[in-house]
Design a protein around this motif. Structure first.
Motif, PDB file in Angstrom:
ATOM      1  N   GLY A 236       0.779  -1.235   0.000  1.00 33.51           N
ATOM      2  CA  GLY A 236       0.000   0.000   0.000  1.00 33.51           C
ATOM      3  C   GLY A 236       0.810   1.285   0.000  1.00 33.51           C
ATOM      4  N   MET A 237       2.121   1.172  -0.248  1.00 28.15           N
ATOM      5  CA  MET A 237       2.937   2.398  -0.301  1.00 28.15           C
ATOM      6  C   MET A 237       2.595   3.186  -1.561  1.00 28.15           C
ATOM      7  SD  MET A 237       6.570   0.709   0.739  1.00 28.15           S
ATOM      8  CE  MET A 237       6.407  -0.533  -0.518  1.00 28.15           C
ATOM      9  N   LEU A 238       2.482   4.494  -1.421  1.00 24.55           N
ATOM     10  CA  LEU A 238       2.300   5.363  -2.600  1.00 24.55           C
ATOM     11  C   LEU A 238       3.692   5.889  -2.919  1.00 24.55           C
ATOM     12  CD1 LEU A 238      -0.972   7.170  -1.419  1.00 24.55           C
ATOM     13  CD2 LEU A 238      -0.721   5.013  -2.661  1.00 24.55           C
TER      14      LEU A 238
ATOM     15  N   ALA B  88      10.079   7.221  -3.464  1.00 27.68           N
ATOM     16  CA  ALA B  88      11.023   6.214  -2.975  1.00 27.68           C
ATOM     17  C   ALA B  88      11.227   5.085  -3.980  1.00 27.68           C
ATOM     18  CB  ALA B  88      10.533   5.657  -1.646  1.00 27.68           C
ATOM     19  N   GLU B  89      10.164   4.733  -4.728  1.00 21.70           N
ATOM     20  CA  GLU B  89      10.277   3.569  -5.629  1.00 21.70           C
ATOM     21  C   GLU B  89      10.716   3.938  -7.034  1.00 21.70           C
ATOM     22  OE1 GLU B  89       8.550  -0.002  -6.008  1.00 21.70           O
ATOM     23  OE2 GLU B  89       7.221   0.093  -4.281  1.00 21.70           O
ATOM     24  N   LEU B  90      10.264   5.086  -7.528  1.00 22.67           N
ATOM     25  CA  LEU B  90      10.544   5.434  -8.927  1.00 22.67           C
ATOM     26  C   LEU B  90      11.744   6.370  -8.952  1.00 22.67           C
ATOM     27  CD1 LEU B  90       6.820   6.028  -9.973  1.00 22.67           C
ATOM     28  CD2 LEU B  90       8.144   3.939 -10.201  1.00 22.67           C
TER      29      LEU B  90
ATOM     30  N   TYR C 131      13.179  -3.370  -1.158  1.00 24.67           N
ATOM     31  CA  TYR C 131      12.674  -4.006   0.073  1.00 24.67           C
ATOM     32  C   TYR C 131      12.296  -2.937   1.077  1.00 24.67           C
ATOM     33  CZ  TYR C 131      14.678  -7.773  -2.454  1.00 24.67           C
ATOM     34  OH  TYR C 131      14.951  -8.647  -3.466  1.00 24.67           O
ATOM     35  N   TYR C 132      11.423  -3.302   2.019  1.00 21.29           N
ATOM     36  CA  TYR C 132      10.892  -2.254   2.892  1.00 21.29           C
ATOM     37  C   TYR C 132      10.346  -2.793   4.207  1.00 21.29           C
ATOM     38  CZ  TYR C 132       7.041  -4.114   0.090  1.00 21.29           C
ATOM     39  OH  TYR C 132       6.183  -4.966  -0.562  1.00 21.29           O
ATOM     40  N   VAL C 133      10.343  -1.868   5.177  1.00 21.64           N
ATOM     41  CA  VAL C 133       9.566  -2.063   6.410  1.00 21.64           C
ATOM     42  C   VAL C 133       8.671  -0.838   6.468  1.00 21.64           C
ATOM     43  CG1 VAL C 133       9.622  -2.347   8.908  1.00 21.64           C
ATOM     44  CG2 VAL C 133      11.535  -3.199   7.530  1.00 21.64           C
TER      45      VAL C 133
ATOM     46  N   GLY D  39       8.417  -6.380   3.502  1.00 23.70           N
ATOM     47  CA  GLY D  39       8.287  -7.003   2.185  1.00 23.70           C
ATOM     48  C   GLY D  39       9.416  -6.619   1.274  1.00 23.70           C
ATOM     49  N   ALA D  40       9.336  -7.094   0.146  1.00 16.44           N
ATOM     50  CA  ALA D  40       8.642  -8.279  -0.326  1.00 16.44           C
ATOM     51  C   ALA D  40       9.595  -8.986  -1.278  1.00 16.44           C
ATOM     52  CB  ALA D  40       7.350  -7.900  -1.040  1.00 16.44           C
ATOM     53  N   THR D  41       9.479 -10.315  -1.319  1.00 14.38           N
ATOM     54  CA  THR D  41      10.375 -11.074  -2.201  1.00 14.38           C
ATOM     55  C   THR D  41       9.967 -10.871  -3.658  1.00 14.38           C
ATOM     56  OG1 THR D  41       8.966 -13.003  -1.942  1.00 14.38           O
ATOM     57  CG2 THR D  41      10.880 -12.834  -0.453  1.00 14.38           C
TER      58      THR D  41
ATOM     59  N   GLN E  25       0.762 -11.858  -6.695  1.00  8.08           N
ATOM     60  CA  GLN E  25       1.432 -11.786  -7.997  1.00  8.08           C
ATOM     61  C   GLN E  25       1.379 -10.371  -8.579  1.00  8.08           C
ATOM     62  OE1 GLN E  25      -0.143 -14.670  -7.039  1.00  8.08           O
ATOM     63  NE2 GLN E  25       1.754 -15.826  -7.169  1.00  8.08           N
ATOM     64  N   ARG E  26       2.556  -9.745  -8.712  1.00  8.12           N
ATOM     65  CA  ARG E  26       2.631  -8.433  -9.385  1.00  8.12           C
ATOM     66  C   ARG E  26       2.550  -8.677 -10.893  1.00  8.12           C
ATOM     67  NH1 ARG E  26       7.097  -8.995  -6.008  1.00  8.12           N
ATOM     68  NH2 ARG E  26       7.298  -7.530  -4.271  1.00  8.12           N
ATOM     69  N   PRO E  27       1.755  -7.902 -11.623  1.00  5.21           N
ATOM     70  CA  PRO E  27       1.694  -8.091 -13.082  1.00  5.21           C
ATOM     71  C   PRO E  27       2.806  -7.318 -13.798  1.00  5.21           C
ATOM     72  CG  PRO E  27      -0.068  -6.629 -12.330  1.00  5.21           C
ATOM     73  CD  PRO E  27       0.785  -6.903 -11.136  1.00  5.21           C
TER      74      PRO E  27
ATOM     75  N   TYR F  55       2.688  -3.804 -12.303  1.00 11.90           N
ATOM     76  CA  TYR F  55       3.867  -4.341 -11.615  1.00 11.90           C
ATOM     77  C   TYR F  55       3.898  -3.966 -10.126  1.00 11.90           C
ATOM     78  CZ  TYR F  55       8.804  -5.671 -11.042  1.00 11.90           C
ATOM     79  OH  TYR F  55       9.981  -6.232 -10.625  1.00 11.90           O
ATOM     80  N   ARG F  56       4.878  -3.169  -9.690  1.00 12.45           N
ATOM     81  CA  ARG F  56       5.045  -2.875  -8.258  1.00 12.45           C
ATOM     82  C   ARG F  56       4.222  -1.682  -7.797  1.00 12.45           C
ATOM     83  NH1 ARG F  56      10.118  -4.706  -5.726  1.00 12.45           N
ATOM     84  NH2 ARG F  56       9.584  -3.097  -4.236  1.00 12.45           N
ATOM     85  N   ASN F  57       3.465  -1.050  -8.701  1.00 12.03           N
ATOM     86  CA  ASN F  57       2.891   0.264  -8.359  1.00 12.03           C
ATOM     87  C   ASN F  57       1.400   0.404  -8.639  1.00 12.03           C
ATOM     88  OD1 ASN F  57       6.010   0.946  -9.461  1.00 12.03           O
ATOM     89  ND2 ASN F  57       5.414   1.751  -7.475  1.00 12.03           N
TER      90      ASN F  57
HETATM   91  N1  GLY Z   1       5.819  -1.882  -4.339  1.00 13.15           N
HETATM   92  C1  GLY Z   1       6.196  -2.851  -3.399  1.00 13.15           C
HETATM   93  C2  GLY Z   1       6.235  -4.213  -3.913  1.00 13.15           C
HETATM   94  O1  GLY Z   1       5.886  -4.428  -5.045  1.00 13.15           O
HETATM   95  O2  GLY Z   1       6.650  -5.102  -3.205  1.00 13.15           O
END
Ligand code: GLY
Ligand code: FAD
Length: 377
Positions: A48-50, A54-56, A250-252, A263-265, A306-308, A333-335
């Motif tokens: 649920g992170m927006l 941090a990610e992009l 990876y994150y807490v 997460g996450a593997t 499953q991330r697409p 995918y992750r977002n």
């Molecule tokens: N955006 C976090 C994850 O896909 O694990």
């Protein structure tokens, strides 16, 4: 007489439900066909992170799309709460990327520079200053890139709010209905086949997440495959963190209510939903590196989803080049939680022919598949 819809949505995850919500708000007659339960797949597994900042890590179409979506959240959270009574648990308590080496610090300085240049808030802090913000951060962190305004939501609540909101505006939600085929006639969408009969509509949107590939014409070469992620949640007697700690994917992350998600593997091409001891061990090691005292937390739940993922890591958002009325909105995918609101709004504008920000969607159209093919051959 068979009933017919303005728009049929295939898949009841965050993407399908957001599109349904926005279309129904525009007074379209919509049906969501979901093979299982609403939100039962990636959209409920998410942290649920927006995570725009941090990610992009690069400025580009994804960053712009993510930023546009993030900016919709505050008003949307209010709108959904007013309409459905569901609180999507939007909090903006920040995120930090810990640095362990001089190279990390240099990279973070670069990211902070370009993000600030486009108006984002980003601060590079030394180790001491970082631990003033987040005392539990590892002593090994020599500094951090800090985004005080980064936010997050509860993914299950978000999907539920979108689906309830869509239903309030008249959308029909059909769970346990699997779409088996997509039928186009003379270059125009005609109907979908399901395990309980045909469903007719003017348009259809494929929003089936990691299960979308079967609905693309094989000749385009669209690849959509799952990247499985395992997650665990944990509790501590007193709150351990205020901000999300995120590095190398990876994150807490601390959720509303005092729960931590770790997460996450990342396991490509894996449709299983089991959580392995190896996966958990890996996550514990990552989390300990960020926050050593996390070892004292109690495990609450474990899960996987499953991330697409797509050919080039970007979602497909647009119409089929050879079948009018057949649209795709998949591969987030992750977002996907971050991008849910803008995907719903922009796709609804596209389908209804309203004037939206066309430049925002253009980089995600199916046209790029031809370019990917050219590069590969
Ligand atoms: N955006 C976090 C994850 O896909 O694990
Ligand atoms: P899904 O939620 O998978 O929904 C697709 C739906 O289609 C499913 O319900 C499925 O049953 C249905 N379906 C499939 N085939 C058919 C068919 N033939 N007929 C009818 N229905 C069908 N994103 C973020 O922004 N922030 C995060 O912090 C984050 N963390 C994540 C952590 C993990 C562990 C994972 C796995 C993902 C994470 N994501 C995150 C990514 C995000 O969850 C996804 O990008 C997003 O949920 C994709 O939504 P979707 O609606 O496309 O797919």
């Amino acid at each position: 007489m068979q009933s017919s819809y303005d728009v049929i949505i295939v898949g009841g995850g965050v993407i399908g439900c957001s599109i349904a919500y926005h279309l129904a708000k525009m007074k379209k007659k919509v049906v969501v066909l979901e093979k299982d339960r609403i939100g039962s797949k990636a959209s409920s597994a998410a942290a649920g992170m927006l995570g725009v900042q941090a990610e992009l890590e690069e400025d580009g179409p994804m960053f712009r799309l993510g930023r546009a979506s993030r900016d919709l959240y505050p008003a949307l959270a209010e709108e959904l709460r007013f309409l459905t009574g569901v609180d999507i648990a939007l909090i903006r308590s920040g995120a930090m990327k810990p640095a362990y080496t001089k190279e990390d610090m240099e990279k973070y300085e670069r990211i902070a520079r370009w993000q600030k240049a486009i108006g984002e808030t980003a601060e590079v802090l030394d180790g001491k200053a970082a631990r003033r913000v987040e005392p539990a951060l590892s002593e090994k962190a020599i500094g951090t890139l800090y985004f005080p305004e980064e936010g997050q939501v509860s993914p299950p609540s978000l999907v539920w709010a979108f689906s309830q909101g869509a239903a309030r505006y008249g959308t029909e939600i059909r769970e346990f209905t699997s779409v088996t085929d997509m039928v186009c006639k003379n270059g125009r969408f005609d109907h979908v086949e399901t395990d309980s009969g045909a469903v007719y509509g003017d348009s259809v949107v494929v929003a089936a997440g990691a299960w979308s590939k079967r609905f693309f014409n094989k000749k385009y070469g669209a690849d959509i495959y799952p990247v499985k992620g395992e997650v665990l949640s944990a509790t501590t007697a007193a709150p351990l963190l205020k901000t999300t700690i995120f590095a190398d994917g990876y994150y807490v992350t601390p959720k509303k209510g005092g729960i931590l998600y770790i997460g996450a593997t990342m396991a490509p091409h894996d449709y299983s939903r089991t959580v392995s001891i190896d996966g958990l061990h890996f996550l514990f090691e990552k989390a300990k590196r960020f926050v050593p005292s996390v070892t004292k937390a109690s495990i609450k739940h474990i899960w996987a989803g499953q991330r697409p993922m797509t050919n080039d890591g970007l979602p497909f958002l647009g119409m089929d080049p050879e079948c009018d009325g057949l649209y795709y909105a998949t591969g987030h995918y992750r977002n996907g939680i971050l991008l849910g609101p803008i995907t719903g709004l922009a796709m609804a504008e596209l389908i209804t022919g309203r004037h939206g920000d066309e430049a925002l969607l253009k980089p995600f159209s199916l046209d790029r598949l031809a370019r990917i093919k050219e590069v590969k051959s």
